[in-house]
Enzyme design. Sequence first.
Site, PDB file in Angstrom:
ATOM      1  CG  ASP A 212     -13.718   6.149  -0.653  1.00  0.00           C
ATOM      2  OD1 ASP A 212     -13.646   6.060   0.459  1.00  0.00           O
ATOM      3  OD2 ASP A 212     -12.723   6.046  -1.511  1.00  0.00           O
TER       4      ASP A 212
ATOM      5  NE  ARG B   6     -10.322  -5.494   0.063  1.00  0.00           N
ATOM      6  CZ  ARG B   6      -9.634  -4.789   0.646  1.00  0.00           C
ATOM      7  NH1 ARG B   6     -10.074  -3.609   1.073  1.00  0.00           N
ATOM      8  NH2 ARG B   6      -8.291  -4.355   0.479  1.00  0.00           N
TER       9      ARG B   6
ATOM     10  CD  GLN C 166     -13.087  -2.022  -0.948  1.00  0.00           C
ATOM     11  OE1 GLN C 166     -12.322  -1.982  -0.065  1.00  0.00           O
ATOM     12  NE2 GLN C 166     -14.245  -2.338  -0.759  1.00  0.00           N
TER      13      GLN C 166
ATOM     14  NE  ARG D  65      -4.031   0.428   1.667  1.00  0.00           N
ATOM     15  CZ  ARG D  65      -5.200   0.531   2.569  1.00  0.00           C
ATOM     16  NH1 ARG D  65      -5.537   1.163   3.528  1.00  0.00           N
ATOM     17  NH2 ARG D  65      -6.363  -0.094   1.939  1.00  0.00           N
TER      18      ARG D  65
ATOM     19  CG  HIS E  64      -8.470  -0.093  -2.960  1.00  0.00           C
ATOM     20  ND1 HIS E  64      -7.479  -1.203  -2.492  1.00  0.00           N
ATOM     21  CD2 HIS E  64      -9.070   0.214  -1.551  1.00  0.00           C
ATOM     22  CE1 HIS E  64      -7.780  -1.335  -1.196  1.00  0.00           C
ATOM     23  NE2 HIS E  64      -8.740  -0.404  -0.911  1.00  0.00           N
TER      24      HIS E  64
ATOM     25  CB  CYS F  98     -14.273   1.113   0.004  1.00  0.00           C
ATOM     26  SG  CYS F  98     -14.008   2.627   0.127  1.00  0.00           S
TER      27      CYS F  98
HETATM   28  N1   CP Z   1     -11.540  -0.356   2.304  1.00  0.00           N
HETATM   29  C1   CP Z   1      -9.937  -0.493   2.877  1.00  0.00           C
HETATM   30  O1   CP Z   1      -9.088  -0.838   1.965  1.00  0.00           O
HETATM   31  O2   CP Z   1      -9.925  -0.446   4.218  1.00  0.00           O
HETATM   32  P1   CP Z   1      -8.513  -0.081   4.874  1.00  0.00           P
HETATM   33  O3   CP Z   1      -7.967   1.127   4.253  1.00  0.00           O
HETATM   34  O4   CP Z   1      -9.173  -0.359   6.452  1.00  0.00           O
HETATM   35  O5   CP Z   1      -7.477  -1.353   4.587  1.00  0.00           O
HETATM   36  N1  NVA Z   2     -10.082   6.587  -1.077  1.00  0.00           N
HETATM   37  C1  NVA Z   2      -9.803   6.269   0.009  1.00  0.00           C
HETATM   38  C2  NVA Z   2      -9.990   4.761   0.281  1.00  0.00           C
HETATM   39  C3  NVA Z   2      -9.855   4.018   1.483  1.00  0.00           C
HETATM   40  C4  NVA Z   2      -9.932   2.443   1.542  1.00  0.00           C
HETATM   41  C5  NVA Z   2      -8.129   6.551   0.499  1.00  0.00           C
HETATM   42  O1  NVA Z   2      -7.526   6.639  -0.389  1.00  0.00           O
HETATM   43  O2  NVA Z   2      -7.977   7.003   1.636  1.00  0.00           O
END
Ligand code: CP
Ligand code: NVA
Length: 335
Positions: free
Chosen positions: A232, A300, A143, A113, A140, A272
């Site tokens: 989101d 997930r 997701q 990430r 993502h 999400c």
């Molecule tokens: N939806 C999602 O990716 O959640 P986290 O950021 O908590 O991993």
């Molecule tokens: N768009 C959000 C998604 C979190 C899962 C972010 O990048 O923070």
Amino acid sequence: MDTTSTAAKRDFLGFSHLDAGRIVELFDFSLFVKKQRRESAAAASYRPIEGKTVAMIFNKPSLRTRVSFEIGVHELGGYALNLDGKSIGVNSREAVEDIARLLSRYNDAIVARLHEHSIIEALAKHADIPVINALTDLSHPCQILADAFTLYEKGLWRDDIKIVFVGDGNNVANSWIELAGLLPFHFVLACPEGHLPDAGLLETAREKGAGTIEIVHDPFEAARGADVLYTDVWTSMGQEEEARERLETFREFQINERLLSVASPEAVVMHCMPAHRGEEITAEVMEGPRSIILDEAENRLHVQKAVMVKLLNHEEYRKFHLTHRLENVAGKLKH
Ligand code: CP
Ligand code: NVA
């Protein structure tokens, strides 16, 4: 799957190397691992990545992604190491290509990430092992694969399903757009002007053209007749300095009872997570009967397990589909 540096290895950075058939295969395998997990005796003996290790680099916070990958690896018989991105210092303490090559000597896969998407691409390019995108500023995919699977599993997926994303043209919206290039469905993004999705991904998805993609700026126009209302956060990780301004810009882009009332009467609501009640979604809708938010969060785990088996033990994945197809043929011959 994205195929990068070596012929044999596959990455999962986005959907660019998938097609509709491969996505359905992933869904069928996800159903299998999900069902098996419920039958605990079978789950205990199913260890297709036994002895393999997965290095997870998190440069941004996470709950769902981190926990679901860690548990997923454990359940498949492997071992996951959670590496705090700050202590590794991707491209600050150490060059990304060195991290990629080093981890390839110890591990069997990398889950990452990161902020810039170009860094995960560099990681994949220099690693000899599969790299999985656990979210970047651009996309993502884990997701959205889990979200589409949730609709598929519930029998809600149809070629003309209308999925309306209300909010920011962010990484999550970008992955929906990427998927719409490959699967036939109707995707509508309702976002404020100036908060558009990634132009490159949009152009590619429209060129591939399996689904239709609309971008509008009126959430009510978008939500009319929707089968899915999706949202989101208004402020993604890394944009915290803009949070106050975004609260103002996105005020009309909230999923609430009024917006839900113009959608299809059977519409479902997705998010999400993490969710901010009172901002992009009301508590009432989040906790209401149309919400399938926790189901998508649970999925997930199952979908990422499927992706990991595909990448780390392709033989097992192939065997499953072969047996599955033979069973289908045998079933048809019987009738
Ligand atoms: N939806 C999602 O990716 O959640 P986290 O950021 O908590 O991993
Ligand atoms: N768009 C959000 C998604 C979190 C899962 C972010 O990048 O923070």
